[in-house]
Design a protein around this motif. Structure first.
Motif, short mmCIF file in Angstrom:
data_model
loop_
_atom_site.label_atom_id
_atom_site.label_comp_id
_atom_site.label_asym_id
_atom_site.label_seq_id
_atom_site.Cartn_x
_atom_site.Cartn_y
_atom_site.Cartn_z
N SER A 30 -13.32 7.17 -6.15
CA SER A 30 -12.98 6.28 -7.27
C SER A 30 -11.59 6.58 -7.81
O SER A 30 -10.79 5.67 -8.04
CB SER A 30 -14.00 6.44 -8.41
OG SER A 30 -15.28 6.09 -8.00
N LEU A 31 -11.32 7.86 -8.01
CA LEU A 31 -9.99 8.25 -8.50
C LEU A 31 -8.90 7.89 -7.50
O LEU A 31 -7.84 7.39 -7.89
CB LEU A 31 -9.97 9.75 -8.79
CG LEU A 31 -10.83 10.21 -9.98
CD1 LEU A 31 -10.87 11.74 -10.05
CD2 LEU A 31 -10.31 9.61 -11.28
N ALA A 32 -9.16 8.12 -6.22
CA ALA A 32 -8.16 7.82 -5.20
C ALA A 32 -7.89 6.32 -5.12
O ALA A 32 -6.72 5.90 -5.06
CB ALA A 32 -8.63 8.34 -3.84
N VAL A 33 -8.95 5.51 -5.15
CA VAL A 33 -8.76 4.05 -5.09
C VAL A 33 -8.01 3.57 -6.32
O VAL A 33 -7.07 2.76 -6.21
CB VAL A 33 -10.12 3.33 -4.92
CG1 VAL A 33 -9.99 1.84 -5.18
CG2 VAL A 33 -10.69 3.58 -3.53
N TYR B 186 -0.60 2.70 -8.05
CA TYR B 186 0.67 3.01 -7.39
C TYR B 186 1.20 1.80 -6.61
O TYR B 186 2.40 1.51 -6.66
CB TYR B 186 0.53 4.21 -6.46
CG TYR B 186 1.81 4.54 -5.75
CD1 TYR B 186 2.88 5.11 -6.44
CD2 TYR B 186 1.97 4.26 -4.40
CE1 TYR B 186 4.07 5.40 -5.80
CE2 TYR B 186 3.16 4.55 -3.75
CZ TYR B 186 4.21 5.11 -4.45
OH TYR B 186 5.39 5.38 -3.82
N GLY B 187 0.30 1.10 -5.92
CA GLY B 187 0.72 -0.08 -5.16
C GLY B 187 1.28 -1.16 -6.06
O GLY B 187 2.30 -1.78 -5.76
N ILE B 188 0.64 -1.39 -7.19
CA ILE B 188 1.13 -2.40 -8.14
C ILE B 188 2.45 -1.97 -8.75
O ILE B 188 3.40 -2.76 -8.83
CB ILE B 188 0.07 -2.65 -9.24
CG1 ILE B 188 -1.15 -3.34 -8.64
CG2 ILE B 188 0.65 -3.48 -10.38
CD1 ILE B 188 -2.35 -3.38 -9.54
N PHE B 189 2.55 -0.71 -9.15
CA PHE B 189 3.80 -0.18 -9.72
C PHE B 189 4.93 -0.27 -8.69
O PHE B 189 6.03 -0.73 -9.00
CB PHE B 189 3.60 1.27 -10.17
CG PHE B 189 4.86 1.92 -10.66
CD1 PHE B 189 5.34 1.65 -11.93
CD2 PHE B 189 5.58 2.79 -9.85
CE1 PHE B 189 6.51 2.24 -12.39
CE2 PHE B 189 6.74 3.37 -10.29
CZ PHE B 189 7.21 3.10 -11.57
N LEU C 218 -1.12 0.70 2.41
CA LEU C 218 -1.89 1.14 1.25
C LEU C 218 -3.18 0.32 1.12
O LEU C 218 -4.23 0.86 0.77
CB LEU C 218 -1.05 1.03 -0.02
CG LEU C 218 -1.62 1.70 -1.26
CD1 LEU C 218 -1.79 3.20 -1.02
CD2 LEU C 218 -0.72 1.46 -2.46
N GLU C 219 -3.09 -0.97 1.41
CA GLU C 219 -4.28 -1.83 1.33
C GLU C 219 -5.36 -1.37 2.30
O GLU C 219 -6.55 -1.47 2.01
CB GLU C 219 -3.92 -3.29 1.61
CG GLU C 219 -3.04 -3.93 0.56
CD GLU C 219 -1.56 -3.66 0.79
OE1 GLU C 219 -1.20 -3.07 1.84
OE2 GLU C 219 -0.76 -4.03 -0.09
N GLU C 220 -4.96 -0.85 3.44
CA GLU C 220 -5.93 -0.36 4.42
C GLU C 220 -6.68 0.86 3.87
O GLU C 220 -7.90 0.98 4.04
CB GLU C 220 -5.24 0.00 5.74
CG GLU C 220 -4.69 -1.20 6.47
CD GLU C 220 -3.92 -0.84 7.73
OE1 GLU C 220 -3.81 0.37 8.05
OE2 GLU C 220 -3.42 -1.76 8.38
N LEU C 221 -5.94 1.74 3.22
CA LEU C 221 -6.58 2.92 2.61
C LEU C 221 -7.50 2.52 1.45
O LEU C 221 -8.59 3.07 1.30
CB LEU C 221 -5.52 3.91 2.13
CG LEU C 221 -4.71 4.61 3.21
CD1 LEU C 221 -3.60 5.45 2.58
CD2 LEU C 221 -5.61 5.48 4.07
N THR D 82 -4.15 -2.40 11.39
CA THR D 82 -2.85 -2.89 11.82
C THR D 82 -1.71 -1.91 11.55
O THR D 82 -0.92 -1.62 12.45
CB THR D 82 -2.54 -4.22 11.09
OG1 THR D 82 -3.64 -5.10 11.25
CG2 THR D 82 -1.30 -4.87 11.66
N VAL D 83 -1.62 -1.38 10.35
CA VAL D 83 -0.46 -0.58 9.97
C VAL D 83 -0.66 0.91 10.27
O VAL D 83 0.15 1.52 10.97
CB VAL D 83 -0.12 -0.78 8.48
CG1 VAL D 83 1.06 0.09 8.06
CG2 VAL D 83 0.18 -2.24 8.20
#
Length: 179
Positions: A27-30, A36-39, A51-54, A129-130
């Motif tokens: 939960s914390l990681a997601v 972070y992705g949004i920032f 990042l979306e894959e993770l 993919t990535v």
């Protein structure tokens, strides 16, 4: 029956001891990865590829382990309208057993399907993919969750059967209390 439920309760405690911290960490990681992705995308104008894959991998495990915990506590969605329309405890107990048997059958079907999917994913060797993460990493969450569902539904059925056969013991149950 109580001895078997006691053994299952001991196994359940070990499972909960393992699963709960994993759910918290995922939960914390997601949450961190999403923030972070949004920032990164909106403030720094730099997308983070992969990042979306993770996040998807973490979300799959989070959802499946969360569903297993809900099954553990019997707090998953249910339509227990029988208790509203009927006050006969014997009928209510029978309906609980019927619902558990149906759920157990569905969980076995889910386990079969998820095992086939996992086996297919391993044999195909497909990757994301990535980051080139193997698909079976997320597919395995489905299979593990289905095994946990089956374990908890067997426990629930034994408990329901005990409550039906020995109504005086219905107050003592191996199902963990909800918090």
């Amino acid at each position: 029956m109580n001895k078997l439920l006691g053994i299952m309760a001991a196994i359940d405690r070990v499972l909960a001891f393992i699963i709960k911290p994993i759910v918290v960490l995922i939960s914390l990681a997601v949450a961190f990865m999403l923030a972070y992705g949004i920032f990164s995308r909106s403030v720094l104008q730099v997308p983070v590829f992969g990042l979306e894959e993770l996040v998807l991998l973490g979300a799959m495990w989070l959802y499946m382990l969360g569903a297993a915990l809900a099954s553990r506590e019997r707090s998953h969605l249910s339509a227990d309208f029988i208790q509203v329309i009927c006050k006969n405890q014997a009928v209510i107990r029978v309906m609980h057993m019927v619902a558990t048997i149906i759920s157990l059958f569905m969980a076995c079907m889910f386990a079969t399907w998820s095992y086939d999917l996992l086996e297919w994913g391993i044999s195909r060797g497909q990757t994301s993919t990535v980051l080139k993460l193997p698909w079976y990493l997320s597919q395995s969450s489905l299979f593990l969750a289905s095994l946990l569902f089956i374990f908890y539904l067997i426990r629930d059925f034994i408990s329901d059967l005990r409550d039906f056969c020995y109504p005086e013991q219905a107050k003592t149950t191996a199902v963990p209390e909800q918090h």
